[in-house]
Design a protein around this motif. Structure first.
Motif, PDB file in Angstrom:
ATOM      1  N   HIS A   1      14.947  41.562  43.283  1.00  0.00           N
ATOM      2  CA  HIS A   1      16.079  42.391  43.655  1.00  0.00           C
ATOM      3  C   HIS A   1      17.035  42.724  42.564  1.00  0.00           C
ATOM      4  O   HIS A   1      17.289  43.933  42.363  1.00  0.00           O
ATOM      5  CB  HIS A   1      16.742  42.104  44.853  1.00  0.00           C
ATOM      6  CG  HIS A   1      15.802  41.987  46.109  1.00  0.00           C
ATOM      7  ND1 HIS A   1      15.312  43.257  46.603  1.00  0.00           N
ATOM      8  CD2 HIS A   1      15.320  41.042  46.923  1.00  0.00           C
ATOM      9  CE1 HIS A   1      14.283  43.033  47.477  1.00  0.00           C
ATOM     10  NE2 HIS A   1      14.399  41.538  47.833  1.00  0.00           N
ATOM     11  N   VAL A   2      17.184  41.723  41.972  1.00  0.00           N
ATOM     12  CA  VAL A   2      18.203  41.595  40.698  1.00  0.00           C
ATOM     13  C   VAL A   2      17.665  42.652  39.677  1.00  0.00           C
ATOM     14  O   VAL A   2      18.354  43.347  38.846  1.00  0.00           O
ATOM     15  CB  VAL A   2      18.630  40.322  40.162  1.00  0.00           C
ATOM     16  CG1 VAL A   2      19.363  40.367  38.852  1.00  0.00           C
ATOM     17  CG2 VAL A   2      19.362  39.673  41.211  1.00  0.00           C
ATOM     18  N   ARG A   3      16.236  42.274  39.138  1.00  0.00           N
ATOM     19  CA  ARG A   3      15.566  43.030  38.219  1.00  0.00           C
ATOM     20  C   ARG A   3      15.668  44.472  38.384  1.00  0.00           C
ATOM     21  O   ARG A   3      15.753  45.308  37.713  1.00  0.00           O
ATOM     22  CB  ARG A   3      14.226  42.311  37.953  1.00  0.00           C
ATOM     23  CG  ARG A   3      13.509  42.888  36.747  1.00  0.00           C
ATOM     24  CD  ARG A   3      12.097  42.284  36.472  1.00  0.00           C
ATOM     25  NE  ARG A   3      11.530  42.611  35.416  1.00  0.00           N
ATOM     26  CZ  ARG A   3      11.814  42.199  34.212  1.00  0.00           C
ATOM     27  NH1 ARG A   3      12.941  41.121  34.137  1.00  0.00           N
ATOM     28  NH2 ARG A   3      11.334  42.446  33.368  1.00  0.00           N
ATOM     29  N   ILE A   4      15.221  44.615  39.943  1.00  0.00           N
ATOM     30  CA  ILE A   4      14.934  46.142  40.320  1.00  0.00           C
ATOM     31  C   ILE A   4      16.423  46.882  40.033  1.00  0.00           C
ATOM     32  O   ILE A   4      16.326  47.760  39.621  1.00  0.00           O
ATOM     33  CB  ILE A   4      14.597  46.016  41.814  1.00  0.00           C
ATOM     34  CG1 ILE A   4      13.314  45.611  42.045  1.00  0.00           C
ATOM     35  CG2 ILE A   4      14.864  47.513  42.273  1.00  0.00           C
ATOM     36  CD1 ILE A   4      13.137  45.284  43.508  1.00  0.00           C
ATOM     37  N   ALA A   5      17.499  46.188  40.643  1.00  0.00           N
ATOM     38  CA  ALA A   5      18.939  46.785  40.235  1.00  0.00           C
ATOM     39  C   ALA A   5      18.938  47.233  38.910  1.00  0.00           C
ATOM     40  O   ALA A   5      19.738  48.171  38.409  1.00  0.00           O
ATOM     41  CB  ALA A   5      19.957  46.029  40.950  1.00  0.00           C
ATOM     42  N   GLN A   6      18.880  46.027  38.068  1.00  0.00           N
ATOM     43  CA  GLN A   6      19.012  46.265  36.553  1.00  0.00           C
ATOM     44  C   GLN A   6      18.324  47.338  35.811  1.00  0.00           C
ATOM     45  O   GLN A   6      18.840  48.352  35.246  1.00  0.00           O
ATOM     46  CB  GLN A   6      18.980  44.922  35.690  1.00  0.00           C
ATOM     47  CG  GLN A   6      19.992  43.818  36.601  1.00  0.00           C
ATOM     48  CD  GLN A   6      21.397  44.039  35.947  1.00  0.00           C
ATOM     49  OE1 GLN A   6      21.774  44.589  34.821  1.00  0.00           O
ATOM     50  NE2 GLN A   6      22.541  43.710  36.914  1.00  0.00           N
ATOM     51  N   LEU A   7      16.988  47.215  36.151  1.00  0.00           N
ATOM     52  CA  LEU A   7      16.095  48.375  35.444  1.00  0.00           C
ATOM     53  C   LEU A   7      16.572  49.710  35.984  1.00  0.00           C
ATOM     54  O   LEU A   7      16.338  50.691  35.413  1.00  0.00           O
ATOM     55  CB  LEU A   7      14.646  47.724  35.655  1.00  0.00           C
ATOM     56  CG  LEU A   7      14.093  46.596  35.146  1.00  0.00           C
ATOM     57  CD1 LEU A   7      12.792  46.426  35.058  1.00  0.00           C
ATOM     58  CD2 LEU A   7      14.407  46.756  33.603  1.00  0.00           C
ATOM     59  N   ASN A   8      16.785  49.837  37.287  1.00  0.00           N
ATOM     60  CA  ASN A   8      16.944  51.051  37.999  1.00  0.00           C
ATOM     61  C   ASN A   8      18.409  51.753  37.187  1.00  0.00           C
ATOM     62  O   ASN A   8      18.538  52.966  37.057  1.00  0.00           O
ATOM     63  CB  ASN A   8      17.127  51.146  39.304  1.00  0.00           C
ATOM     64  CG  ASN A   8      17.177  52.230  40.006  1.00  0.00           C
ATOM     65  OD1 ASN A   8      16.054  53.137  39.794  1.00  0.00           O
ATOM     66  ND2 ASN A   8      18.135  52.879  40.834  1.00  0.00           N
TER      67      ASN A   8
ATOM     68  N   TYR B   1      17.528  43.050  30.192  1.00  0.00           N
ATOM     69  CA  TYR B   1      16.462  43.389  31.226  1.00  0.00           C
ATOM     70  C   TYR B   1      15.474  44.273  30.499  1.00  0.00           C
ATOM     71  O   TYR B   1      14.212  44.405  30.369  1.00  0.00           O
ATOM     72  CB  TYR B   1      16.720  43.588  32.601  1.00  0.00           C
ATOM     73  CG  TYR B   1      16.853  42.503  33.513  1.00  0.00           C
ATOM     74  CD1 TYR B   1      16.069  41.923  34.313  1.00  0.00           C
ATOM     75  CD2 TYR B   1      18.387  42.146  33.613  1.00  0.00           C
ATOM     76  CE1 TYR B   1      16.431  40.762  34.968  1.00  0.00           C
ATOM     77  CE2 TYR B   1      18.685  40.848  34.296  1.00  0.00           C
ATOM     78  CZ  TYR B   1      17.671  40.453  35.181  1.00  0.00           C
ATOM     79  OH  TYR B   1      18.023  39.162  36.106  1.00  0.00           O
ATOM     80  N   VAL B   2      16.039  45.400  29.963  1.00  0.00           N
ATOM     81  CA  VAL B   2      15.291  46.308  29.320  1.00  0.00           C
ATOM     82  C   VAL B   2      14.397  45.751  28.041  1.00  0.00           C
ATOM     83  O   VAL B   2      13.446  46.267  27.682  1.00  0.00           O
ATOM     84  CB  VAL B   2      16.191  47.519  28.954  1.00  0.00           C
ATOM     85  CG1 VAL B   2      15.339  48.493  27.995  1.00  0.00           C
ATOM     86  CG2 VAL B   2      16.706  48.272  30.282  1.00  0.00           C
ATOM     87  N   LYS B   3      15.343  45.136  27.351  1.00  0.00           N
ATOM     88  CA  LYS B   3      14.625  44.436  26.103  1.00  0.00           C
ATOM     89  C   LYS B   3      13.447  43.590  26.250  1.00  0.00           C
ATOM     90  O   LYS B   3      12.536  43.527  25.592  1.00  0.00           O
ATOM     91  CB  LYS B   3      15.677  43.707  25.366  1.00  0.00           C
ATOM     92  CG  LYS B   3      15.352  43.184  24.000  1.00  0.00           C
ATOM     93  CD  LYS B   3      16.518  42.586  23.418  1.00  0.00           C
ATOM     94  CE  LYS B   3      16.329  41.841  22.134  1.00  0.00           C
ATOM     95  NZ  LYS B   3      17.394  41.272  21.473  1.00  0.00           N
ATOM     96  N   GLU B   4      13.610  42.596  27.534  1.00  0.00           N
ATOM     97  CA  GLU B   4      12.748  41.935  28.099  1.00  0.00           C
ATOM     98  C   GLU B   4      11.345  42.572  28.261  1.00  0.00           C
ATOM     99  O   GLU B   4      10.366  42.190  27.785  1.00  0.00           O
ATOM    100  CB  GLU B   4      13.314  40.896  28.915  1.00  0.00           C
ATOM    101  CG  GLU B   4      12.481  39.818  29.181  1.00  0.00           C
ATOM    102  CD  GLU B   4      11.335  39.996  30.500  1.00  0.00           C
ATOM    103  OE1 GLU B   4      10.255  39.384  30.392  1.00  0.00           O
ATOM    104  OE2 GLU B   4      11.946  40.779  31.176  1.00  0.00           O
TER     105      GLU B   4
ATOM    106  N   TYR C   1       6.444  46.383  39.423  1.00  0.00           N
ATOM    107  CA  TYR C   1       6.169  44.971  39.327  1.00  0.00           C
ATOM    108  C   TYR C   1       7.339  44.330  40.043  1.00  0.00           C
ATOM    109  O   TYR C   1       6.967  43.285  40.716  1.00  0.00           O
ATOM    110  CB  TYR C   1       5.923  44.642  37.884  1.00  0.00           C
ATOM    111  CG  TYR C   1       5.703  43.066  37.620  1.00  0.00           C
ATOM    112  CD1 TYR C   1       4.406  42.673  38.097  1.00  0.00           C
ATOM    113  CD2 TYR C   1       6.820  42.365  37.333  1.00  0.00           C
ATOM    114  CE1 TYR C   1       3.973  41.218  38.000  1.00  0.00           C
ATOM    115  CE2 TYR C   1       6.548  41.102  37.186  1.00  0.00           C
ATOM    116  CZ  TYR C   1       5.252  40.446  37.868  1.00  0.00           C
ATOM    117  OH  TYR C   1       5.045  39.103  37.536  1.00  0.00           O
ATOM    118  N   ALA C   2       8.540  44.612  39.747  1.00  0.00           N
ATOM    119  CA  ALA C   2       9.735  43.905  40.257  1.00  0.00           C
ATOM    120  C   ALA C   2       9.728  43.958  41.648  1.00  0.00           C
ATOM    121  O   ALA C   2      10.193  43.189  42.470  1.00  0.00           O
ATOM    122  CB  ALA C   2      10.943  44.528  39.572  1.00  0.00           C
TER     123      ALA C   2
END
Length: 83
Positions: A69-76, A7-10, A62-63
């Motif tokens: 919610h998945v993106r929020i959790a991963q980036l967090n 997710y960070v790379k993307e 943005y997320a």
């Protein structure tokens, strides 16, 4: 399986044409294998940590707007490793 670094790379890929620091961080992810986000955070210098922190704040907003919610959790997870 943990997809945090994916997710960070993307997220970084959206900024690499505009910012040299984003490109440098992206290249670290391309060129090296990091077992987890903690190991990746250790590999960043202070400038890179500061930039990634600011970028993640934008990406998290943005997320949240998209209710991803998945993106929020991963980036967090990555954001928390920067401090």
């Amino acid at each position: 399986m943990d997809f945090t670094l994916s997710y960070v790379k993307e997220s970084l890929s959206n900024w690499i044409d505009e910012n040299e620091t984003a490109y440098r961080i992206y290249e670290k992810l391309e060129d090296h294998y990091y077992e987890n986000e903690e190991q990746f955070a250790i590999a960043l210098d202070e400038e890179e940590k500061q930039y990634l922190s600011e970028l993640l704040a934008v990406e998290l907003d943005y997320a949240k707007q998209e209710a991803d919610h998945v993106r929020i959790a991963q980036l967090n997870e990555m954001y928390e490793q920067l401090y």
